[in-house]
Motif scaffolding. Structure first.
Motif, PDB file in Angstrom:
ATOM      1  N   ASP A 149     -40.219 -72.018  10.236  1.00 55.87           N
ATOM      2  CA  ASP A 149     -39.212 -70.755  10.348  1.00 55.87           C
ATOM      3  C   ASP A 149     -38.359 -71.131  11.890  1.00 55.87           C
ATOM      4  O   ASP A 149     -38.308 -70.532  12.923  1.00 55.87           O
ATOM      5  CB  ASP A 149     -39.940 -69.560  10.827  1.00 55.87           C
ATOM      6  CG  ASP A 149     -40.450 -69.071   9.313  1.00 55.87           C
ATOM      7  OD1 ASP A 149     -40.182 -69.255   8.277  1.00 55.87           O
ATOM      8  OD2 ASP A 149     -41.872 -68.913   9.706  1.00 55.87           O
ATOM      9  N   PRO A 150     -37.438 -72.164  11.831  1.00 55.41           N
ATOM     10  CA  PRO A 150     -36.957 -72.710  13.047  1.00 55.41           C
ATOM     11  C   PRO A 150     -35.647 -71.894  13.300  1.00 55.41           C
ATOM     12  O   PRO A 150     -35.188 -71.256  12.731  1.00 55.41           O
ATOM     13  CB  PRO A 150     -36.392 -74.097  12.548  1.00 55.41           C
ATOM     14  CG  PRO A 150     -36.186 -73.863  11.082  1.00 55.41           C
ATOM     15  CD  PRO A 150     -37.368 -73.105  10.532  1.00 55.41           C
ATOM     16  N   THR A 151     -35.298 -71.793  14.677  1.00 60.50           N
ATOM     17  CA  THR A 151     -34.124 -71.405  15.048  1.00 60.50           C
ATOM     18  C   THR A 151     -33.175 -72.726  15.583  1.00 60.50           C
ATOM     19  O   THR A 151     -34.073 -73.565  15.687  1.00 60.50           O
ATOM     20  CB  THR A 151     -34.220 -70.386  16.152  1.00 60.50           C
ATOM     21  OG1 THR A 151     -34.896 -71.176  17.429  1.00 60.50           O
ATOM     22  CG2 THR A 151     -35.160 -69.322  15.955  1.00 60.50           C
ATOM     23  N   ALA A 152     -31.969 -72.465  15.974  1.00 58.67           N
ATOM     24  CA  ALA A 152     -31.409 -73.647  16.501  1.00 58.67           C
ATOM     25  C   ALA A 152     -31.893 -74.113  17.764  1.00 58.67           C
ATOM     26  O   ALA A 152     -31.870 -75.274  17.963  1.00 58.67           O
ATOM     27  CB  ALA A 152     -29.649 -73.081  16.602  1.00 58.67           C
ATOM     28  N   GLU A 153     -32.357 -72.946  18.585  1.00 56.15           N
ATOM     29  CA  GLU A 153     -32.969 -73.330  19.928  1.00 56.15           C
ATOM     30  C   GLU A 153     -34.072 -74.364  19.620  1.00 56.15           C
ATOM     31  O   GLU A 153     -34.398 -75.202  20.374  1.00 56.15           O
ATOM     32  CB  GLU A 153     -33.083 -72.112  20.835  1.00 56.15           C
ATOM     33  CG  GLU A 153     -31.727 -71.409  21.166  1.00 56.15           C
ATOM     34  CD  GLU A 153     -31.242 -70.618  19.967  1.00 56.15           C
ATOM     35  OE1 GLU A 153     -31.948 -70.372  18.848  1.00 56.15           O
ATOM     36  OE2 GLU A 153     -30.086 -70.318  20.439  1.00 56.15           O
ATOM     37  N   ASP A 154     -34.921 -73.862  18.600  1.00 51.63           N
ATOM     38  CA  ASP A 154     -36.314 -74.579  18.635  1.00 51.63           C
ATOM     39  C   ASP A 154     -35.846 -76.114  18.157  1.00 51.63           C
ATOM     40  O   ASP A 154     -36.682 -77.131  18.588  1.00 51.63           O
ATOM     41  CB  ASP A 154     -36.907 -74.130  17.126  1.00 51.63           C
ATOM     42  CG  ASP A 154     -37.496 -72.542  17.405  1.00 51.63           C
ATOM     43  OD1 ASP A 154     -37.648 -72.310  18.697  1.00 51.63           O
ATOM     44  OD2 ASP A 154     -37.897 -71.894  16.767  1.00 51.63           O
ATOM     45  N   VAL A 155     -35.025 -76.318  17.221  1.00 53.69           N
ATOM     46  CA  VAL A 155     -34.611 -77.483  16.795  1.00 53.69           C
ATOM     47  C   VAL A 155     -34.088 -78.385  18.161  1.00 53.69           C
ATOM     48  O   VAL A 155     -34.393 -79.661  18.370  1.00 53.69           O
ATOM     49  CB  VAL A 155     -33.409 -77.622  15.610  1.00 53.69           C
ATOM     50  CG1 VAL A 155     -33.107 -78.969  15.515  1.00 53.69           C
ATOM     51  CG2 VAL A 155     -34.039 -76.979  14.588  1.00 53.69           C
ATOM     52  N   LEU A 156     -33.302 -77.784  18.873  1.00 52.91           N
ATOM     53  CA  LEU A 156     -32.687 -78.449  20.029  1.00 52.91           C
ATOM     54  C   LEU A 156     -33.480 -78.860  20.867  1.00 52.91           C
ATOM     55  O   LEU A 156     -33.679 -79.972  21.594  1.00 52.91           O
ATOM     56  CB  LEU A 156     -31.469 -77.528  20.602  1.00 52.91           C
ATOM     57  CG  LEU A 156     -30.106 -77.488  20.227  1.00 52.91           C
ATOM     58  CD1 LEU A 156     -29.331 -76.372  20.730  1.00 52.91           C
ATOM     59  CD2 LEU A 156     -29.384 -78.906  20.291  1.00 52.91           C
ATOM     60  N   THR A 157     -34.831 -78.041  21.220  1.00 55.24           N
ATOM     61  CA  THR A 157     -35.791 -78.134  21.972  1.00 55.24           C
ATOM     62  C   THR A 157     -36.519 -79.456  21.599  1.00 55.24           C
ATOM     63  O   THR A 157     -36.782 -80.299  22.268  1.00 55.24           O
ATOM     64  CB  THR A 157     -36.692 -77.066  22.249  1.00 55.24           C
ATOM     65  OG1 THR A 157     -35.904 -75.972  22.844  1.00 55.24           O
ATOM     66  CG2 THR A 157     -37.917 -77.387  23.216  1.00 55.24           C
ATOM     67  N   ALA A 158     -36.738 -79.498  20.360  1.00 54.44           N
ATOM     68  CA  ALA A 158     -37.762 -80.554  19.710  1.00 54.44           C
ATOM     69  C   ALA A 158     -36.737 -82.105  19.916  1.00 54.44           C
ATOM     70  O   ALA A 158     -37.321 -82.838  20.222  1.00 54.44           O
ATOM     71  CB  ALA A 158     -37.779 -80.192  18.084  1.00 54.44           C
ATOM     72  N   ILE A 159     -35.487 -81.863  19.644  1.00 54.76           N
ATOM     73  CA  ILE A 159     -34.920 -83.202  19.815  1.00 54.76           C
ATOM     74  C   ILE A 159     -34.571 -83.686  21.010  1.00 54.76           C
ATOM     75  O   ILE A 159     -34.555 -84.778  21.502  1.00 54.76           O
ATOM     76  CB  ILE A 159     -33.163 -82.760  19.269  1.00 54.76           C
ATOM     77  CG1 ILE A 159     -33.262 -82.520  17.692  1.00 54.76           C
ATOM     78  CG2 ILE A 159     -32.692 -83.925  19.394  1.00 54.76           C
ATOM     79  CD1 ILE A 159     -34.037 -83.676  16.761  1.00 54.76           C
ATOM     80  N   SER A 160     -34.475 -82.601  22.257  1.00 58.73           N
ATOM     81  CA  SER A 160     -34.302 -82.988  23.533  1.00 58.73           C
ATOM     82  C   SER A 160     -35.650 -83.577  24.021  1.00 58.73           C
ATOM     83  O   SER A 160     -35.575 -84.358  24.844  1.00 58.73           O
ATOM     84  CB  SER A 160     -34.087 -81.718  24.399  1.00 58.73           C
ATOM     85  OG  SER A 160     -35.154 -80.724  24.312  1.00 58.73           O
ATOM     86  N   ARG A 161     -36.676 -83.064  23.436  1.00 60.17           N
ATOM     87  CA  ARG A 161     -38.013 -83.818  23.984  1.00 60.17           C
ATOM     88  C   ARG A 161     -38.022 -85.509  23.497  1.00 60.17           C
ATOM     89  O   ARG A 161     -39.062 -86.052  24.120  1.00 60.17           O
ATOM     90  CB  ARG A 161     -39.397 -83.172  23.364  1.00 60.17           C
ATOM     91  CG  ARG A 161     -39.285 -81.688  23.994  1.00 60.17           C
ATOM     92  CD  ARG A 161     -40.474 -80.902  23.185  1.00 60.17           C
ATOM     93  NE  ARG A 161     -40.779 -79.575  23.862  1.00 60.17           N
ATOM     94  CZ  ARG A 161     -41.540 -78.526  23.137  1.00 60.17           C
ATOM     95  NH1 ARG A 161     -41.814 -78.661  21.969  1.00 60.17           N
ATOM     96  NH2 ARG A 161     -41.557 -77.370  23.655  1.00 60.17           N
ATOM     97  N   LEU A 162     -37.514 -85.688  22.591  1.00 59.77           N
ATOM     98  CA  LEU A 162     -37.251 -87.133  22.281  1.00 59.77           C
ATOM     99  C   LEU A 162     -36.341 -88.241  23.142  1.00 59.77           C
ATOM    100  O   LEU A 162     -36.502 -89.295  23.188  1.00 59.77           O
ATOM    101  CB  LEU A 162     -36.602 -87.289  20.717  1.00 59.77           C
ATOM    102  CG  LEU A 162     -37.180 -86.492  19.710  1.00 59.77           C
ATOM    103  CD1 LEU A 162     -36.633 -86.765  18.222  1.00 59.77           C
ATOM    104  CD2 LEU A 162     -38.984 -86.859  19.537  1.00 59.77           C
TER     105      LEU A 162
END
Length: 251
Positions: A236-249
């Protein structure tokens, strides 16, 4: 006391990989695009595969869809192991059990929307299911566009015809590769809504590759790929969830 009835605790898996490795080239220039990926995608859900450029996300989709051979490991559509099929069997599986949606639409310009939609059935020698076709046309709001050729349709309408074509054979899973890449943001949002609607109202299974966090947020689940392996899994992602996950990379 009699035993309690058994309950199903796991969802049916529409497509999956097990320890998949994909290497392009050989020797010192070899590229390890996938490095032992094990992941499953549930039936009846809209899943997105996301990751930075070069992460392996498109390679993973191509292997799942039987468009690319794996170096090692196994790939399944339902219970069928694609790595054990010969070329003819693989072609038949892709034609009958897999749908494809690409950003380039791939509609034949000389055919009407209806003719483009029916093409997979003609190639497979199958009779149309008129009730299913009517449902697709209604859900995708194409009722007044079926006699139009692609040049007479907007980009969003062309992509909806392409989606209807991908769904026409009632495939086990539809793979969508950057389906909004050639669309403006408003039209892209419309197509993503129709993808989600096809899952919710038609019971379809969709696996989409995207680089766009907003597009990924339309999915029920996002699998994050980095350096050829699974680096995150968001329900159940939000755009913010996805951005956070990508930024952690760190990209």
């Amino acid at each position: 006391m009699p035993p309690a009835p058994a309950t199903e605790t796991t969802a049916r898996i529409a497509a999956s990989t097990s320890d998949v490795v994909k290497i392009y080239g050989s020797g010192p220039t070899a590229v390890r695009a996938l490095d032992g990926v094990t992941v499953g995608f549930e039936a009846g859900r809209f899943s997105a595969i996301m990751g930075p450029s070069g992460s392996g996300k498109s390679t993973l989709m191509h292997c799942l869809a039987g468009l690319d051979e794996v170096t090692s490991g196994s790939v399944r559509i339902g219970d069928t192991d694609l790595t054990k099929l010969n070329d003819n069997q693989l072609t038949k599986l892709r034609r009958e059990r897999v749908g494809f949606l690409f950003q380039s639409f791939n509609l034949l310009p000389t055919l009407t929307a209806e003719q483009n939609l029916l093409l997979p059935l003609e190639l497979a020698g199958r009779k149309p299911d008129n009730q299913w076709i009517d449902s697709l046309v209604e859900v995708l709001s194409l009722q007044d566009r079926m006699n139009h050729r692609p040049s007479e349709l907007s980009g969003g309408q062309q992509q909806r015809v392409a989606l209807a074509r991908a769904l026409i054979t009632k495939p086990d899973v539809v793979f969508a590769d950057e389906p909004t890449g050639n669309l403006d943001s408003k039209t892209g949002a419309e197509v993503l809504s129709f993808l989600r609607q096809s899952v919710r109202e038609l019971g379809q299974t969709v696996v989409m590759v995207t680089h766009d966090p907003v597009a990924a947020s339309y999915a029920n689940r996002v699998v994050v790929i980095a350096d050829g392996n699974v680096a995150g899994d968001i329900d159940d992602p939000t755009a913010e969830d996805v951005l956070t996950a990508i930024s952690r990379l760190g990209v």
